[in-house]
Design an enzyme around this catalytic site. Structure first.
Site, PDB file in Angstrom:
ATOM      1  N   GLU A 281      57.176  -2.643  54.696  1.00 31.68           N
ATOM      2  CA  GLU A 281      56.754  -3.042  56.041  1.00 31.68           C
ATOM      3  C   GLU A 281      57.477  -2.258  57.122  1.00 31.68           C
ATOM      4  O   GLU A 281      56.962  -2.096  58.222  1.00 31.68           O
ATOM      5  CB  GLU A 281      56.988  -4.550  56.258  1.00 31.68           C
ATOM      6  N   HIS A 302      59.009   0.465  28.061  1.00 31.78           N
ATOM      7  CA  HIS A 302      57.968   0.415  27.039  1.00 31.78           C
ATOM      8  C   HIS A 302      56.600   0.114  27.626  1.00 31.78           C
ATOM      9  O   HIS A 302      55.680  -0.252  26.900  1.00 31.78           O
ATOM     10  CB  HIS A 302      58.365  -0.612  25.968  1.00 31.78           C
ATOM     11  N   LYS A 416      45.788 -10.719  59.289  1.00 39.87           N
ATOM     12  CA  LYS A 416      45.859 -12.107  59.771  1.00 39.87           C
ATOM     13  C   LYS A 416      44.721 -12.388  60.744  1.00 39.87           C
ATOM     14  O   LYS A 416      44.079 -13.430  60.687  1.00 39.87           O
ATOM     15  CB  LYS A 416      47.202 -12.368  60.467  1.00 39.87           C
TER      16      LYS A 416
HETATM   17  O1  PA5 Z   1      58.867  -9.107  58.200  1.00 38.27           O
HETATM   18  C1  PA5 Z   1      58.096  -9.896  58.760  1.00 38.27           C
HETATM   19  O2  PA5 Z   1      58.276 -10.253  59.925  1.00 38.27           O
HETATM   20  C2  PA5 Z   1      56.933 -10.521  58.023  1.00 38.27           C
HETATM   21  O3  PA5 Z   1      56.674  -9.944  56.817  1.00 38.27           O
HETATM   22  C3  PA5 Z   1      57.179 -12.021  57.847  1.00 38.27           C
HETATM   23  O4  PA5 Z   1      58.355 -12.219  57.113  1.00 38.27           O
HETATM   24  C4  PA5 Z   1      56.020 -12.757  57.165  1.00 38.27           C
HETATM   25  O5  PA5 Z   1      54.777 -12.355  57.677  1.00 38.27           O
HETATM   26  C5  PA5 Z   1      56.175 -14.267  57.362  1.00 38.27           C
HETATM   27  O6  PA5 Z   1      56.135 -14.574  58.727  1.00 38.27           O
HETATM   28  P1  PA5 Z   1      56.605 -15.957  59.315  1.00 38.27           P
HETATM   29  O7  PA5 Z   1      58.039 -16.162  58.976  1.00 38.27           O
HETATM   30  O8  PA5 Z   1      56.396 -15.821  60.793  1.00 38.27           O
HETATM   31  O9  PA5 Z   1      55.737 -17.018  58.708  1.00 38.27           O
END
Ligand code: PA5
Length: 427
Positions: A281, A302, A416
């Site tokens: 990310e 393996h 989303k």
């Molecule tokens: O790194 C990030 O911000 C995202 O990957 C969030 O961790 C993930 O989308 C979960 O979001 P939230 O904690 O707002 O539910």
């Protein structure tokens, strides 16, 4: 504490080698908080802040949770669950929920599979339990629905009023629906600092509360992370974070677009999941980025071993090693030596594993797979804290070196938006 060994990658570098000047500039941007996403660099001094007072309420909530139930259901997704699960599995082993007398920690809200939900409800059975719902935004669908389910289960078991003391919320201080619900219902709640993004939040109550419930010494984790961050402030090519970041960016420019994170410990599996989110990310955007993958050795030697040794030469390997094992186990002697393995009798499995790792390393390097080795002394709280700080620091430096903002995730937002529109029947 974390060491980086680039000797298995050096032969794949060009004459100029990794660009440490670029690493220095990336480090400067990060430390001055003046690069893209500079408002989300609160994780740099988080361990220090948590140690000076921040862990007290977490430890006292963990005690309450342990008294109230034999199970804690943690509801969260992505950065809101992977770090805690990584810690619990790494430190307690893949069979962590089987320890006699320990509060079991189970994770939900990271899937929409009804089968998975029903399976977890069956695991819970008639036992007493608490819930820790974790979401920074408070609006992510999977944990929001998981929260509904968990809340309904609590209220069915304890009644609406008594259920409240079994619910613990971790979210933003002032924004989001979850914050409004927590305040309206009077749930005990914890704050995810505004300047710490989801995937960098493991050392906030997000990760620390479930870890403390699972019996992990969170003070030791934070002390190690704090010490590591201080060591990694070094402005020199001797800095392990510069070495790792600069080597991976250099290898990427030379066509190695896939990084495999490997470990010889089965309990490392969820640490690798946490790492994949952190790097995937943070770096995969604007049409560029190393693809983060993971393997578990020896098992995957393996299955994926063939591809790694002989497939397209677009891979490099980062192997996380622990200098010493926590326990030992010797190969038993067998009368008659029917399997011909008595030459190993009396040898420790840890010793055999280390020899195997050396053999794998040299075979992979000879096959065209650069090897970076990252090591910490032990698979304990100190090792975990150091690895978290090391990978976070290196990730931010590496992302800045490639010219992207490490702290946003526009691609996640795109899915989303579509999903909510389709669920509401808008397209
Ligand atoms: O790194 C990030 O911000 C995202 O990957 C969030 O961790 C993930 O989308 C979960 O979001 P939230 O904690 O707002 O539910």
């Amino acid at each position: 504490m974390t060491k980086v060994d680039l000797s298995g990658a050096a032969q794949f570098f060009d004459a100029a080698g990794p660009d440490f000047a670029a690493a220095a500039e990336a480090h400067r941007l990060l430390a001055q908080r003046s690069g893209p996403g500079g408002d989300f660099t609160g994780w740099l001094d988080l361990p220090q802040k948590m140690l000076s007072g921040g862990i007290k309420p977490i430890l006292s909530a963990a005690q309450k949770i342990k008294k109230l139930g034999q199970v804690l259901l943690v509801v969260g997704i992505g950065g809101s669950y992977l770090g805690a699960r990584a810690a619990i599995e790494l430190l307690h082993g893949a069979n962590h929920n089987r320890a006699e007398g320990e509060t079991e920690v189970w994770f939900m809200g990271n899937t929409l599979s009804p089968d998975a939900i029903n399976e977890l409800i069956a695991v819970l059975g008639e036992r007493d339990f608490c819930v820790n719902v974790i979401s920074k935004s408070g609006g992510t669908l999977e944990p929001a629905l998981g929260f509904r389910v968990a809340k309904a289960l609590l209220e069915r078991k304890y009644g609406r009023t008594a259920a409240k003391k079994h619910m613990f919320v971790t979210t933003d201080e002032s924004h989001g629906i979850l914050r409004s619900i927590a305040d309206a219902e009077g749930y005990e709640s914890f704050v995810i600092p505004a300047d710490v993004g989801g995937r960098f939040s493991v050392l906030t109550p997000v990760g620390l509360l479930p870890m403390a419930v699972a019996g992990i010494d969170i003070k030791a984790v934070l002390e190690a992370a704090n010490a590591e961050l201080h060591e990694l402030d070094l402005r020199s090519p001797d800095n392990p974070a510069w070495q790792y970041a600069a080597a991976r960016q250099h290898l990427y420019r030379r066509g190695k677009s896939i990084e495999i994170l490997a470990s010889y410990e089965p309990s490392f599996r969820f640490f690798a999941e946490w790492w994949k989110q952190l790097y995937g990310e943070s770096e995969g955007k604007n049409g560029i980025g190393i693809y983060p993958a993971s393997v578990e050795y020896n098992a995957d030697l393996h299955s994926m071993g063939q591809y790694i040794q002989d497939g397209p030469r677009t891979l490099f390997e980062t192997v996380v090693m622990f200098d010493s094992c926590l326990t030992g186990y010797s190969v038993p002697f067998e009368m008659g030596d029917a399997d011909g393995l008595n030459y190993l009798a009396g040898r420790d499995f840890g010793d055999i594993a280390r020899t195997t790792a050396q053999a794998v390393r040299s075979a992979h390097i000879a096959g065209g797979v650069p090897n970076i080795t990252v090591s910490v002394p032990r698979r304990d709280e100190a090792g975990y804290g150091a690895l978290v700080a090391f990978f976070e620091m290196s990730c931010a430096i590496s992302a800045y070196m490639s010219g992207v903002n490490p702290f946003d995730q526009p691609g996640v937002e795109a899915y989303k938006k579509n999903m909510f529109a389709m669920l509401k029947g808008e397209n």
